[in-house]
Scaffold this active site. Structure first.
Site, PDB file in Angstrom:
ATOM      1  N   ASP A 224      52.556  28.075  37.185  1.00  0.00           N
ATOM      2  CA  ASP A 224      51.483  28.785  36.497  1.00  0.00           C
ATOM      3  C   ASP A 224      52.125  30.019  35.863  1.00  0.00           C
ATOM      4  O   ASP A 224      53.227  30.438  36.244  1.00  0.00           O
ATOM      5  CB  ASP A 224      50.342  29.175  37.446  1.00  0.00           C
TER       6      ASP A 224
HETATM    7  C1  BGC Z   1      46.009  30.193  34.425  1.00  0.00           C
HETATM    8  C2  BGC Z   1      46.353  28.762  34.002  1.00  0.00           C
HETATM    9  C3  BGC Z   1      46.654  28.741  32.524  1.00  0.00           C
HETATM   10  C4  BGC Z   1      47.795  29.697  32.234  1.00  0.00           C
HETATM   11  C5  BGC Z   1      48.205  29.749  30.771  1.00  0.00           C
HETATM   12  C6  BGC Z   1      47.073  31.176  33.991  1.00  0.00           C
HETATM   13  O1  BGC Z   1      46.660  32.489  34.216  1.00  0.00           O
HETATM   14  O2  BGC Z   1      45.858  30.248  35.832  1.00  0.00           O
HETATM   15  O3  BGC Z   1      45.289  27.897  34.313  1.00  0.00           O
HETATM   16  O4  BGC Z   1      46.975  27.426  32.136  1.00  0.00           O
HETATM   17  O5  BGC Z   1      47.392  31.019  32.621  1.00  0.00           O
HETATM   18  O6  BGC Z   1      47.241  30.358  29.998  1.00  0.00           O
END
Ligand code: BGC
Length: 668
Positions: A224
């Site tokens: 993530d």
């Molecule tokens: C979120 C993800 C997301 C990623 C990219 C993170 O903060 O938890 O679900 O895909 O950001 O935007």
């Protein structure tokens, strides 16, 4: 020809192990294509450049209904359609991997991201998410199944450890992933939180033992965004790409390699998987099959299959042509398309006011719409105009709910009640009009107990994406017969939920509810709920009959039953098959969802429905045997229209060879 690990220098390999920008992978001195990844899951959120960007710098795309709503469709076709429609926006915008879908289990209604997740039940969540992945990937675009794993709150989401036992992981929190992984997502995204005290990004047991070895995932594990704390430790856990770009990852990896803390084999294994991913993105399947207008139509179709009729006293709905209608609430003009955070989609679609669409569909009706609207969900005024409109109308509609400032990534809700002024509005309007209909624009479960008895009807509109007013006006006027059923329980109050306010020691949260999540918890505690899992009304009415369970193998059964549509309209019914272990040596839930079917049944028609059960329908995860285990004995097959409305029952017996079982009290 595919570039191979031997064609890359050590420096290039190490660079490949983290992003080049926020959204792209490293192109290793021009040797490799740089992959572009974008959110997901309710439409494409692509920034026009490689910065974090803003709303203004996001490309326009189709704002689809949120997964938390679409789950109520219980419809594999809708999930596939949603995936393939979003893929067309990805193709148009040169996005290689869509960062979706999310299948984290809804353990508490407070979780700020519940609108992004599918269900409290892992079988339902996994089965539907698998179709979404197929829908995207059949178009040659990759997916990222997220967030692996056990991330069920936003509170302290980066640091709070989720502490739990293996059986609970396997039966509840991994199960949705296990099922969705059958669609072979190109990537899986690890979660931010530690699991049992170790960050998911560097938790080798989580990523390598469970995800790769137990569930057979051989694709790329992406972090993530910002979930990696130490790059070499995450490499050892088989995490392949750290996202986004990092200023320290290269040196961290190089130092670790020089010191012998990581090996060339470990580096090459990740590089190999990334090279395969790049190769997958260079396919000839990327052909759009929908125009932007058709994508919008698909969004409307999907949301109208997903909205849930929660209450309909005296069959007040559908509204008849000629009945006068008052429409109140700012959401009637400016409905929230979705929750907040990385799932926000920018669409160019301009929503039509609900009152206008109602007028189109009810030409003989007088529609009184509020003329002035509050700005922002927290404002409350113009009650007088709403009351005057409601007074004297045949039907009074009140549009209330949450928006992306209340349900969002990064924080949890602290209450599941509506805002006090919204409750007040409902109550005041219900005083002057006994035919009050509430439209609920929410992303996840809310407490309706303060006002439910004051109103005649409630429709869960949800966070329904663009064209929500088209769908809801179709449902209110009977053009579409509502067919959604809840994929999550609506508790009576927050106090009735298991994990209300339970935050553990501040650094870790113990999942002491174990496998008793969602309806499994309410069943076990005999707690009353407002609307049970699997519940939803229709304008039609159905009867269930003739249950027959045919054994086709040791643990394989075909469950057959008939559903009759007793009404004079064609309608869809979602029927559910639960399995109950009559007696077990381990503690098991009262019943568990193991199959379902959504069928269009014509007016007056009787349809035979078939649902298959297999080994997994009867098994629990045995930590003693270290595997899924079916215990011989009787099981009940329960067929219902919801988890609390079981209409048909049958008993089956499973009798596997003695050597697979533990001994009877005394085997001789
Ligand atoms: C979120 C993800 C997301 C990623 C990219 C993170 O903060 O938890 O679900 O895909 O950001 O935007």
């Amino acid at each position: 020809m595919k570039i191979q690990t031997k064609d890359l220098t050590l420096e290039e390999k190490l660079n490949l192990l983290s992003g080049e920008t926020i959204w792209t992978t490293n192109q290793t001195n021009g040797k490799l294509k740089s992959i572009w990844m974008s959110d997901g899951p309710h439409g494409l959120r692509k920034l026009q450049d490689t910065s974090w960007g803003t709303w203004e710098t996001t490309v326009e795309a189709t704002a689809m209904p949120n997964l938390g709503l679409v789950a109520n469709s219980w419809d594999k076709e809708m999930f596939y359609l949603m995936g393939s429609t979003i893929a067309d926006d990805c193709i148009d915008n040169n996005v290689d991997v869509l960062l979706a879908p999310g299948v984290n289990i809804k353990r508490t209604p407070l979780c700020g991201r519940n609108f992004e997740y599918v269900s409290e039940d892992p079988f339902l969540a996994g089965t539907l998410a698998k179709e979404y992945i197929d829908g995207v990937q059949d178009k040659g675009i990759g997916t990222s199944l997220k967030h692996f794993a056990i991330n069920n709150r936003e509170y302290d989401r980066l640091f709070q450890s989720s502490d739990l036992d293996e059986r609970t992981m396997m039966e509840i929190y991994f199960k949705a992933f296990e099922i969705a992984l059958r669609a072979k997502p190109w990537t899986v995204m690890c979660s931010y939180n530690p699991v049992n005290g170790v960050y998911a990004s560097e938790n080798k047991k989580l990523l390598d033992t469970y995800l790769r070895k137990t569930f057979g995932f051989d694709g790329v594990i992406v972090s993530d965004w910002g979930a990696v704390h130490n790059r070499y430790k995450s490499l050892k856990a088989t995490l392949d790409i750290e996202m986004p770009n990092s200023t320290v990852a290269f040196d961290n990896l190089k130092n670790a390699y020089d010191k012998g803390l990581i090996t060339m084999e470990e580096i090459d294994a990740s590089v190999e998987r990334i090279l395969t991913l790049i190769e997958k993105t260079e396919n000839d399947k990327k052909k759009t099959t929908t125009t932007p207008t058709e994508r919008h139509e698909n969004a409307v179709k999907i949301s109208s299959e997903s909205m849930v009729l929660l209450k309909n006293e005296d069959n007040i709905l559908p509204i008849k042509n000629g009945q006068s209608v008052a429409v109140a609430g700012m959401f009637a003009n400016r409905p929230p398309y979705g929750g907040g955070g990385s799932a926000i989609v920018k669409t160019k679609y301009k929503e039509e006011p609900l009152s206008k669409l109602l007028k189109d569909k009810l030409p003989n009706s007088e529609i009184k719409a509020q003329t002035a609207y509050e700005d922002g969900v927290n404002k409350n005024f113009k009650l007088k105009e709403k009351i005057l409109n409601a007074y004297g109308s045949d039907v009074s509609i009140v549009c209330v709910g949450n928006d992306s400032t209340i349900e969002a990534e990064c924080f949890d809700r602290t209450t599941i009640k509506l805002l006090p002024h919204q409750i007040n509005t409902i109550k005041e309007l219900a005083k002057v009009n006994e035919n009050t209909v509430v439209l609920l624009y929410v992303g996840s479960a809310v407490d309706v107990s303060d006002w439910i008895d004051d109103v005649k009807a409630v429709v869960l509109v949800g966070f329904a994406g663009e064209g929500v007013n088209e769908s809801v006006s179709d449902i209110l006027t009977g053009k579409v017969c509502p067919s959604g059923k809840l994929a999550e329980t609506y508790p009576l109050t927050l106090e009735d939920t298991y994990s209300e306010d339970y935050m553990g020691n501040g650094g870790a949260e113990l999942y002491s509810d174990g496998i008793f999540v969602g309806y499994r918890y309410y069943d076990a505690s005999d707690a009353q709920v407002m609307f049970p899992f699997g519940y939803g009304l229709s304008y039609a009415n159905f009867t269930y009959s003739d249950l027959e369970v045919v054994k086709t193998g040791d643990t394989d059964f075909t469950v057959k039953y008939k559903i009759t549509n007793n009404s004079d309209i064609d309608a869809k019914e979602i029927s559910q098959v639960y399995v109950k272990d009559v007696f077990s040596m381990v503690v098991r839930p009262e019943k568990e969802l193991k199959g379902f079917s959504k069928d269009l049944i014509k007016a007056g028609e009787t349809k035979t429905v078939e649902v298959k059960l297999d080994f997994s329908s009867f098994a629990y995860y045995s930590t003693a045997f270290d595997k899924w285990h079916v215990e011989n004995g009787d099981f009940e097959i329960l067929v219902g229209s919801s988890s609390q409305d079981i209409l048909l029952k049958a008993k089956v017996n499973v009798s596997l060879p003695n050597e697979t079982q533990q001994s009877n009290e005394w085997d001789v």
